[in-house]
Write an enzyme that holds these catalytic residues in place. Structure first.
Site, PDB file in Angstrom:
ATOM      1  N   THR A  53       1.457  -1.018   4.732  1.00 17.37           N
ATOM      2  CA  THR A  53       0.974   0.169   5.448  1.00 17.37           C
ATOM      3  C   THR A  53       0.646  -0.134   6.907  1.00 17.37           C
ATOM      4  N   GLY A  92      -5.600  -5.066   1.945  1.00 15.99           N
ATOM      5  CA  GLY A  92      -6.800  -5.755   1.488  1.00 15.99           C
ATOM      6  C   GLY A  92      -6.715  -7.246   1.798  1.00 15.99           C
ATOM      7  N   GLU A 335      -1.726   2.765  -3.087  1.00 14.56           N
ATOM      8  CA  GLU A 335      -0.561   2.534  -3.934  1.00 14.56           C
ATOM      9  C   GLU A 335       0.225   3.805  -4.169  1.00 14.56           C
TER      10      GLU A 335
HETATM   11  C1  LIG Z   1     -12.880   2.064  -9.948  1.00 17.16           C
HETATM   12  C2  LIG Z   1     -12.270   0.738  -9.865  1.00 17.16           C
HETATM   13  C3  LIG Z   1     -11.343   0.642  -8.682  1.00 17.16           C
HETATM   14  C4  LIG Z   1     -11.507  -0.671  -7.994  1.00 17.16           C
HETATM   15  C5  LIG Z   1     -10.515  -0.807  -6.833  1.00 17.16           C
HETATM   16  C6  LIG Z   1     -11.132  -0.398  -5.558  1.00 17.16           C
HETATM   17  C7  LIG Z   1     -10.484  -0.476  -4.374  1.00 17.16           C
HETATM   18  C8  LIG Z   1      -9.086  -0.952  -4.279  1.00 17.16           C
HETATM   19  C9  LIG Z   1      -8.134   0.168  -4.544  1.00 17.16           C
HETATM   20  C10 LIG Z   1      -6.896   0.098  -4.179  1.00 17.16           C
HETATM   21  C11 LIG Z   1      -6.290  -1.023  -3.375  1.00 17.16           C
HETATM   22  C12 LIG Z   1      -5.287  -1.816  -4.127  1.00 17.16           C
HETATM   23  C13 LIG Z   1      -4.031  -1.880  -3.758  1.00 17.16           C
HETATM   24  C14 LIG Z   1      -3.401  -0.993  -2.782  1.00 17.16           C
HETATM   25  C15 LIG Z   1      -2.181  -1.361  -2.313  1.00 17.16           C
HETATM   26  C16 LIG Z   1      -1.376  -0.459  -1.514  1.00 17.16           C
HETATM   27  O1  LIG Z   1      -1.734   0.653  -1.223  1.00 17.16           O
HETATM   28  S1  LIG Z   1       0.141  -1.129  -1.084  1.00 17.16           S
HETATM   29  C17 LIG Z   1       0.978   0.180  -0.221  1.00 17.16           C
HETATM   30  C18 LIG Z   1       1.355   1.294  -1.155  1.00 17.16           C
HETATM   31  N1  LIG Z   1       2.203   2.221  -0.496  1.00 17.16           N
HETATM   32  C19 LIG Z   1       2.948   3.101  -1.155  1.00 17.16           C
HETATM   33  O2  LIG Z   1       2.875   3.246  -2.362  1.00 17.16           O
HETATM   34  C20 LIG Z   1       3.907   3.912  -0.319  1.00 17.16           C
HETATM   35  C21 LIG Z   1       4.310   5.194  -1.016  1.00 17.16           C
HETATM   36  N2  LIG Z   1       5.600   5.654  -0.547  1.00 17.16           N
HETATM   37  C22 LIG Z   1       6.770   5.336  -1.221  1.00 17.16           C
HETATM   38  O3  LIG Z   1       6.805   4.662  -2.228  1.00 17.16           O
HETATM   39  C23 LIG Z   1       8.052   5.928  -0.674  1.00 17.16           C
HETATM   40  O4  LIG Z   1       7.941   6.131   0.712  1.00 17.16           O
HETATM   41  C24 LIG Z   1       8.416   7.273  -1.367  1.00 17.16           C
HETATM   42  C25 LIG Z   1       8.737   7.003  -2.807  1.00 17.16           C
HETATM   43  C26 LIG Z   1       7.274   8.267  -1.257  1.00 17.16           C
HETATM   44  C27 LIG Z   1       9.612   7.889  -0.667  1.00 17.16           C
HETATM   45  O5  LIG Z   1      10.564   6.886  -0.574  1.00 17.16           O
HETATM   46  P1  LIG Z   1      11.991   7.263   0.018  1.00 17.16           P
HETATM   47  O6  LIG Z   1      12.747   6.015   0.244  1.00 17.16           O
HETATM   48  O7  LIG Z   1      11.811   8.177   1.181  1.00 17.16           O
HETATM   49  O8  LIG Z   1      12.634   7.951  -1.217  1.00 17.16           O
HETATM   50  P2  LIG Z   1      12.980   9.459  -1.533  1.00 17.16           P
HETATM   51  O9  LIG Z   1      11.748  10.245  -1.832  1.00 17.16           O
HETATM   52  O10 LIG Z   1      13.904   9.964  -0.447  1.00 17.16           O
HETATM   53  O11 LIG Z   1      13.789   9.214  -2.887  1.00 17.16           O
HETATM   54  C28 LIG Z   1      15.033   8.521  -2.821  1.00 17.16           C
HETATM   55  C29 LIG Z   1      15.351   8.013  -4.204  1.00 17.16           C
HETATM   56  O12 LIG Z   1      14.622   6.796  -4.420  1.00 17.16           O
HETATM   57  C30 LIG Z   1      13.932   6.849  -5.647  1.00 17.16           C
HETATM   58  N3  LIG Z   1      12.746   6.009  -5.528  1.00 17.16           N
HETATM   59  C31 LIG Z   1      11.739   6.123  -4.621  1.00 17.16           C
HETATM   60  N4  LIG Z   1      10.837   5.136  -4.811  1.00 17.16           N
HETATM   61  C32 LIG Z   1      11.288   4.391  -5.861  1.00 17.16           C
HETATM   62  C33 LIG Z   1      10.791   3.241  -6.536  1.00 17.16           C
HETATM   63  N5  LIG Z   1       9.627   2.661  -6.196  1.00 17.16           N
HETATM   64  N6  LIG Z   1      11.542   2.731  -7.550  1.00 17.16           N
HETATM   65  C34 LIG Z   1      12.695   3.335  -7.910  1.00 17.16           C
HETATM   66  N7  LIG Z   1      13.243   4.447  -7.329  1.00 17.16           N
HETATM   67  C35 LIG Z   1      12.520   4.949  -6.304  1.00 17.16           C
HETATM   68  C36 LIG Z   1      13.611   8.311  -5.814  1.00 17.16           C
HETATM   69  O13 LIG Z   1      13.312   8.605  -7.153  1.00 17.16           O
HETATM   70  C37 LIG Z   1      14.911   8.942  -5.340  1.00 17.16           C
HETATM   71  O14 LIG Z   1      15.850   8.840  -6.360  1.00 17.16           O
HETATM   72  P3  LIG Z   1      16.945  10.017  -6.528  1.00 17.16           P
HETATM   73  O15 LIG Z   1      17.660  10.111  -5.193  1.00 17.16           O
HETATM   74  O16 LIG Z   1      16.181  11.254  -6.835  1.00 17.16           O
HETATM   75  O17 LIG Z   1      17.797   9.542  -7.668  1.00 17.16           O
HETATM   76  C1  LIG Z   2      -8.902   1.227  -0.487  1.00 14.90           C
HETATM   77  C2  LIG Z   2      -7.490   1.122   0.045  1.00 14.90           C
HETATM   78  C3  LIG Z   2      -6.800  -0.071  -0.080  1.00 14.90           C
HETATM   79  C4  LIG Z   2      -5.498  -0.188   0.426  1.00 14.90           C
HETATM   80  N1  LIG Z   2      -4.845  -1.395   0.315  1.00 14.90           N
HETATM   81  C5  LIG Z   2      -3.607  -1.513   0.860  1.00 14.90           C
HETATM   82  C6  LIG Z   2      -2.927  -2.776   0.811  1.00 14.90           C
HETATM   83  O1  LIG Z   2      -3.454  -3.762   0.304  1.00 14.90           O
HETATM   84  N2  LIG Z   2      -1.694  -2.872   1.374  1.00 14.90           N
HETATM   85  C7  LIG Z   2      -1.079  -1.810   1.980  1.00 14.90           C
HETATM   86  O2  LIG Z   2       0.043  -1.946   2.474  1.00 14.90           O
HETATM   87  N3  LIG Z   2      -1.692  -0.572   2.031  1.00 14.90           N
HETATM   88  C8  LIG Z   2      -2.935  -0.431   1.489  1.00 14.90           C
HETATM   89  N4  LIG Z   2      -3.563   0.794   1.536  1.00 14.90           N
HETATM   90  C9  LIG Z   2      -2.920   1.917   2.240  1.00 14.90           C
HETATM   91  C10 LIG Z   2      -2.401   2.960   1.254  1.00 14.90           C
HETATM   92  O3  LIG Z   2      -1.285   2.469   0.580  1.00 14.90           O
HETATM   93  C11 LIG Z   2      -2.048   4.239   2.027  1.00 14.90           C
HETATM   94  O4  LIG Z   2      -3.227   4.757   2.600  1.00 14.90           O
HETATM   95  C12 LIG Z   2      -1.438   5.250   1.050  1.00 14.90           C
HETATM   96  O5  LIG Z   2      -0.138   4.856   0.725  1.00 14.90           O
HETATM   97  C13 LIG Z   2      -1.429   6.665   1.637  1.00 14.90           C
HETATM   98  O6  LIG Z   2      -0.624   6.703   2.792  1.00 14.90           O
HETATM   99  P1  LIG Z   2      -1.204   7.373   4.124  1.00 14.90           P
HETATM  100  O7  LIG Z   2      -2.508   6.758   4.401  1.00 14.90           O
HETATM  101  O8  LIG Z   2      -0.110   7.317   5.124  1.00 14.90           O
HETATM  102  O9  LIG Z   2      -1.455   8.884   3.709  1.00 14.90           O
HETATM  103  P2  LIG Z   2      -0.655  10.167   4.254  1.00 14.90           P
HETATM  104  O10 LIG Z   2       0.698  10.201   3.661  1.00 14.90           O
HETATM  105  O11 LIG Z   2      -0.805  10.257   5.730  1.00 14.90           O
HETATM  106  O12 LIG Z   2      -1.523  11.302   3.502  1.00 14.90           O
HETATM  107  C14 LIG Z   2      -2.137  12.366   4.196  1.00 14.90           C
HETATM  108  C15 LIG Z   2      -1.719  13.679   3.521  1.00 14.90           C
HETATM  109  O13 LIG Z   2      -0.321  13.892   3.770  1.00 14.90           O
HETATM  110  C16 LIG Z   2       0.296  14.352   2.581  1.00 14.90           C
HETATM  111  N5  LIG Z   2       1.718  14.011   2.539  1.00 14.90           N
HETATM  112  C17 LIG Z   2       2.300  12.914   3.060  1.00 14.90           C
HETATM  113  N6  LIG Z   2       3.621  12.920   2.800  1.00 14.90           N
HETATM  114  C18 LIG Z   2       3.883  14.046   2.087  1.00 14.90           C
HETATM  115  C19 LIG Z   2       5.049  14.617   1.495  1.00 14.90           C
HETATM  116  N7  LIG Z   2       6.248  14.016   1.597  1.00 14.90           N
HETATM  117  N8  LIG Z   2       4.923  15.786   0.824  1.00 14.90           N
HETATM  118  C20 LIG Z   2       3.722  16.383   0.699  1.00 14.90           C
HETATM  119  N9  LIG Z   2       2.575  15.904   1.245  1.00 14.90           N
HETATM  120  C21 LIG Z   2       2.659  14.751   1.927  1.00 14.90           C
HETATM  121  C22 LIG Z   2      -0.457  13.607   1.483  1.00 14.90           C
HETATM  122  O14 LIG Z   2      -0.311  14.262   0.220  1.00 14.90           O
HETATM  123  C23 LIG Z   2      -1.895  13.657   1.985  1.00 14.90           C
HETATM  124  O15 LIG Z   2      -2.504  14.873   1.556  1.00 14.90           O
HETATM  125  C24 LIG Z   2      -4.875   0.930   1.045  1.00 14.90           C
HETATM  126  C25 LIG Z   2      -5.566   2.140   1.163  1.00 14.90           C
HETATM  127  C26 LIG Z   2      -6.859   2.247   0.657  1.00 14.90           C
HETATM  128  C27 LIG Z   2      -7.591   3.558   0.788  1.00 14.90           C
END
Ligand SMILES: CCCCC/C=C\C/C=C\C/C=C\C=C\C(=O)SCCNC(=O)CCNC(=O)[C@H](O)C(C)(C)COP(=O)(O)OP(=O)(O)OC[C@H]1O[C@@H](n2cnc3c(N)ncnc32)[C@H](O)[C@@H]1OP(=O)(O)O
Ligand SMILES: Cc1cc2nc3c(=O)[nH]c(=O)nc-3n(C[C@H](O)[C@H](O)[C@H](O)COP(=O)(O)OP(=O)(O)OC[C@H]3O[C@@H](n4cnc5c(N)ncnc54)[C@H](O)[C@@H]3O)c2cc1C
Length: 572
Positions: A53, A92, A335
Site C-alpha cells: 500500500t 505493519g 487486506e
Molecule cells: C480483533 C483482532 C484483530 C487484530 C489485528 C489488528 C490489526 C491488524 C489488522 C490488519 C493488518 C494485517 C494485515 C494487512 C495487510 C494488508 O492490508 S496488505 C495490502 C492489502 N491490499 C489489498 O488487499 C489490495 C486490494 N486490491 C486488490 O486486490 C485488487 O486491486 C482488486 C482485486 C481490487 C482489483 O484488482 P484488478 O487487477 O484491478 O482486478 P479486476 O477487478 O480488474 O479483476 C480482474 C480479474 O482478476 C481477478 N482477480 C483479482 N484479484 C484476484 C486474486 N487475488 N486472485 C485471483 N484472481 C483475482 C478478478 O476476479 C477478475 O477476474 P475475471 O476477469 O472476472 O475473470
Molecule cells: C491496521 C492496518 C494495517 C495495514 N497493514 C498493511 C500492511 O501491512 N501492508 C500493506 O501493504 N497495507 C496495509 N494496510 C493498508 C490496507 O491494505 C489499505 O488501507 C486497504 O487495502 C484499503 O485501501 P485504501 O486505504 O486505498 O482504501 P480506499 O480504496 O481509498 O477506500 C476508500 C473508499 O473508497 C471505496 N472504493 C475504492 N475503490 C472502489 C471501487 N472500485 N468500487 C467501489 N468503492 C471503492 C472503498 O469502498 C472505501 O469506501 C493496512 C491498513 C490498516 C488500516
C-alpha cells in the site's frame, strides 16, 4: 522469541512479519530464493514488512506508483518512489521494526511496464538498524487502535537491488531483461488471498473473545428487578440480553467453521495450482474476498453489541472490548477494503450466473445458483428444520444474484457501457454477494454440526446454535425472503417464535459454549471476562493502577484548576 517481541509492545510490530512477509516468501519465491530468505525469516534472523500500500493507493493495486526498473548493464532493479503519493504507507512493522520488506512495485524492463510484482528489499542495516542508503523510513503516527504496531512509511530514492531479488516463482526477468509471463497475472496477488482467508479465523477469534467477555460478565452482573421484591437477576436472564449476545455467539461458531472450510479450500486449490491447474483460483479468490468482507463486518458490529451489553464497564478499557473493536475495525479495511472485496465476489457471481444461463452446470460454492427454482414455492414450512433454513438462504441469494445480474443486463441493453451498468447496479450487487456469502456460512454451519465428530449431547447444542444463527438471519432480513413469496408472513412469525425458543434453549449452555473457546485470561485481557468471575475486586484494582492515581492531587490542579477557582471566587 516472537512472543517476546510481540509483548515488547510500543514500537515493535512483528505481526506482519509472520502473517504477510514470511508467507509471501513461501508463496512467491523460487526454491533458490527460499534457501536464501525463508529460514532467515522463520528464525527471525531478519524481520520483514509487506510493503504494498502507498499513500495514494491501497485498493487499486494496478495504480501503485513505486517503480522497479531493470538495468541490464548491471543486472539490477532500481526501486524508486517517483511521487509523494507513491510513498509506501501503512505496512505493519515498516516504521521502526523491519530490516527487510517485500515491496510491490510496477516492473519496467526494456521500456515496457508489466504491472505490479514483489521485490525483496533490505531497508535497514543488520549492524546498527539505520535505514539503508536511499531509504527513508518512519512511523505514520497514532491510529484508532493497535498503536503498539509501528505501521510505517517508506520512500526509495533509486535504490539498487540484484535481479535475483525479484520474487520469481511465477513471473521472472532474465539477465538480458526479457520478461517471462506467469501462468496468471493474478498469481502476484496470491498472498492476499491467503491473508484474507486467515482474517476469517481472526474474525471468529475476535467475536469468540467478545462473546466470552460479555456472556461471563452477564452472569456476574445483577441488575434491576424482574419481579417486585425478588433479588436482582443476572442480566443474562433478560431475553433482550440473550437476543443481543446469543446471535453473536452463534456467529462466532459459524465463522470458526467457515474458517476451517477456507483453510481446507486454500490448501487443496493451491496444491492443484502447484501442479499447474489454475481452475480453482477464481473461486478461491471470490470465496476468500467475500468471507473476509462478511465475517469482519459482522464481527466488528457484533463486538460493539457485546460492548454495549456490558453497560458502563463495557466502555472501560478494563473490559478489553474497545481494543477488540478497534482491532476488528482494522480487519474491515486492511487486506482489501470490505466493499471492494464484496464487489469482487459479486463480479464472480455475475460471471457464474451468465454461465448458468448459457446452460453450464455450476459447481463448488455457487452450485445452488443453477439448482434453485426461480418461482417461489410458498407453503407452511417447518422453520425449525435446518434443511428448510438452508434452502431459504440459498433461494434468497439466488433470487438476489439473478435480480442484480438481470438489472445490469437491462442497463446495458439500454446502451450503457458495461462499467457504467456495473456502477449503477453496485448496491444491488453488494447485497446479492452478501446474501451469497451468508447462505454459504449457514450451509457450512449446518453441514458441520451434522458431520463433526462430537457426542450427541454436544451435537444437539450446536444444532440449536445453528438454528438460532439461521433464524436470526431470516428475521433480520425478512424482507428479502418475503419479496417473491418464497416465505410467507406466517413463516416469518414462526421463525420469530422458534428464535425465542432457541434463546431459552441456549441459555443453560451459554457459559459452557464460551468456555469451550478456551481463551485464557491472558489472551482475553478483560476484567469483565475473567474465568474466576471476580470482576468487582479486579475492576477496583485495575482502576487504582490508572496513571492519574499516581498522586492524590493531580498536578493539573495546581496548574489550572486552583488559579481558575481562585479567580472565580475573587469575583463573588
Ligand atoms: C480483533 C483482532 C484483530 C487484530 C489485528 C489488528 C490489526 C491488524 C489488522 C490488519 C493488518 C494485517 C494485515 C494487512 C495487510 C494488508 O492490508 S496488505 C495490502 C492489502 N491490499 C489489498 O488487499 C489490495 C486490494 N486490491 C486488490 O486486490 C485488487 O486491486 C482488486 C482485486 C481490487 C482489483 O484488482 P484488478 O487487477 O484491478 O482486478 P479486476 O477487478 O480488474 O479483476 C480482474 C480479474 O482478476 C481477478 N482477480 C483479482 N484479484 C484476484 C486474486 N487475488 N486472485 C485471483 N484472481 C483475482 C478478478 O476476479 C477478475 O477476474 P475475471 O476477469 O472476472 O475473470
Ligand atoms: C491496521 C492496518 C494495517 C495495514 N497493514 C498493511 C500492511 O501491512 N501492508 C500493506 O501493504 N497495507 C496495509 N494496510 C493498508 C490496507 O491494505 C489499505 O488501507 C486497504 O487495502 C484499503 O485501501 P485504501 O486505504 O486505498 O482504501 P480506499 O480504496 O481509498 O477506500 C476508500 C473508499 O473508497 C471505496 N472504493 C475504492 N475503490 C472502489 C471501487 N472500485 N468500487 C467501489 N468503492 C471503492 C472503498 O469502498 C472505501 O469506501 C493496512 C491498513 C490498516 C488500516
Amino acid at each position: 522469541m516472537a512472543a517476546a517481541l510481540q509483548t515488547l509492545g510500543g514500537g515493535i510490530g512483528i505481526t506482519l512479519h509472520w502473517i504477510a512477509f514470511t508467507p509471501t516468501i513461501e508463496q512467491q519465491a523460487t526454491e533458490e530464493q527460499k534457501k536464501k530468505w525463508l529460514k532467515l525469516a522463520q528464525d527471525v534472523a531478519i524481520v520483514g514488512a509487506y510493503a504494498q500500500t502507498e499513500m495514494g493507493h491501497g485498493t487499486f493495486v494496478r495504480g501503485l506508483e513505486t517503480t522497479a526498473t531493470y538495468d541490464p548493464s548491471t543486472q539490477e532493479f532500481v526501486i524508486n518512489s517517483p511521487t509523494l503519493t507513491s510513498t509506501k504507507w501503512w505496512p505493519g512493522g515498516l516504521g521502526k521494526t523491519a530490516n527487510h520488506a517485500t515491496v510491490m512495485a510496477q516492473l519496467y524492463t526494456r521500456g515496457k511496464c508489466y504491472g505490479p510484482h514483489n521485490f525483496m528489499v533490505q531497508i535497514r542495516s543488520l549492524e546498527n538498524h539505520q535505514p539503508c542508503p536511499g531509504v527513508t523510513l518512519g512511523d505514520i503516527g497514532p491510529k484508532m487502535e493497535s498503536n503498539g504496531n509501528d505501521n510505517g512509511f517508506a520512500r526509495f530514492d533509486h535504490v539498487r537491488i540484484p535481479r535475483e531479488n525479484m520474487l520469481m516463482k511465477f513471473a521472472r526477468v532474465e539477465a538480458d531483461g526479457t520478461y517471462v509471463q506467469p501462468p496468471s497475472s493474478k498469481l502476484a496477488y496470491s498472498n492476499m488471498v491467503y491473508l484474507r482467508g486467515t482474517f476469517v479465523m481472526s474474525a471468529a477469534q475476535a467475536l469468540a473473545s467478545a462473546t466470552t467477555i460479555a456472556v461471563r460478565y452477564s452472569c456476574v452482573r445483577r441488575q434491576s428487578e424482574m419481579k417486585p421484591g425478588e433479588p436482582e437477576p443476572q442480566i443474562l436472564e433478560y431475553q433482550t440480553q440473550q437476543y443481543k449476545l446469543f446471535p453473536q455467539l452463534a456467529a462466532a461458531y459459524a465463522f470458526w467453521f467457515a474458517s476451517w472450510f477456507m483453510t481446507q479450500q486454500h490448501g487443496s486449490i493451491t496444491g492443484s495450482m502447484e501442479k499447474g491447474d489454475m481452475s480453482g483460483l477464481a473461486e478461491l479468490h471470490a470465496l476468500s474476498a467475500g468471507l473476509k468482507s462478511y465475517t469482519t463486518a459482522v464481527t466488528a458490529r457484533g463486538i460493539d453489541v457485546c460492548r454495549m451489553a456490558c453497560g458502563g464497564h463495557g466502555y472501560s478499557h478494563a473490559s478489553g472490548l474497545p481494543a477488540l473493536f478497534g482491532g476488528a475495525a482494522a480487519l474491515c479495511t486492511a487486506e482489501g477494503e470490505n466493499t471492494v472485496m464484496m464487489l469482487q465476489t459479486a463480479r464472480y457471481l455475475v460471471k457464474c450466473f451468465a454461465q448458468s444461463q448459457a446452460g453450464k452446470r455450476l459447481t463448488g460454492t455457487v452450485a445452488y445458483l443453477s439448482a434453485v427454482q426461480p418461482s417461489p414455492v410458498a407453503g407452511n414450512r417447518n422453520m425449525s428444520d435446518l434443511g428448510t433454513l438452508v434452502a431459504a438462504f440459498q433461494h434468497r441469494a439466488a433470487r438476489m444474484v439473478r435480480h442484480a445480474a438481470m438489472q445490469m443486463q437491462g442497463e446495458m441493453q439500454k446502451g450503457k457501457a458495461r462499467e457504467d451498468a456495473w456502477n449503477s447496479c453496485s448496491v444491488l450487487l453488494i447485497k446479492a454477494a452478501e446474501a451469497h456469502v451468508h447462505s454459504f456460512v449457514v450451509r457450512n454451519f449446518a453441514e458441520t454440526v451434522q458431520t463433526v465428530e462430537v457426542d450427541e449431547s454436544v451435537r444437539a447444542v450446536l444444532t440449536s446454535l445453528c438454528q438460532l444463527y439461521s433464524l436470526y438471519g431470516i428475521t433480520e432480513h425478512a424482507g428479502d425472503f418475503l419479496k417473491d413469496g418464497y416465505l410467507t408472513g406466517r413463516d416469518i412469525d414462526a421463525a420469530s417464535s422458534h428464535l425465542s425458543a432457541m434463546l431459552a434453549r441456549v441459555r443453560p449452555d451459554a457459559v459452557a459454549l464460551v468456555d469451550a473457546f478456551d481463551l485464557h485470561d491472558k489472551i482475553l485481557r478483560s476484567v469483565l471476562g475473567r474465568y474466576d468471575g471476580r470482576v468487582y475486586e479486579h475492576l477496583y484494582e485495575w482502576a487504582k493502577k490508572s496513571p492519574l492515581n499516581k498522586s492524590e492531587v493531580h498536578e493539573s490542579y495546581y496548574k489550572y484548576l486552583q488559579p481558575f477557582l481562585k479567580s472565580n471566587r475573587a469575583k463573588l
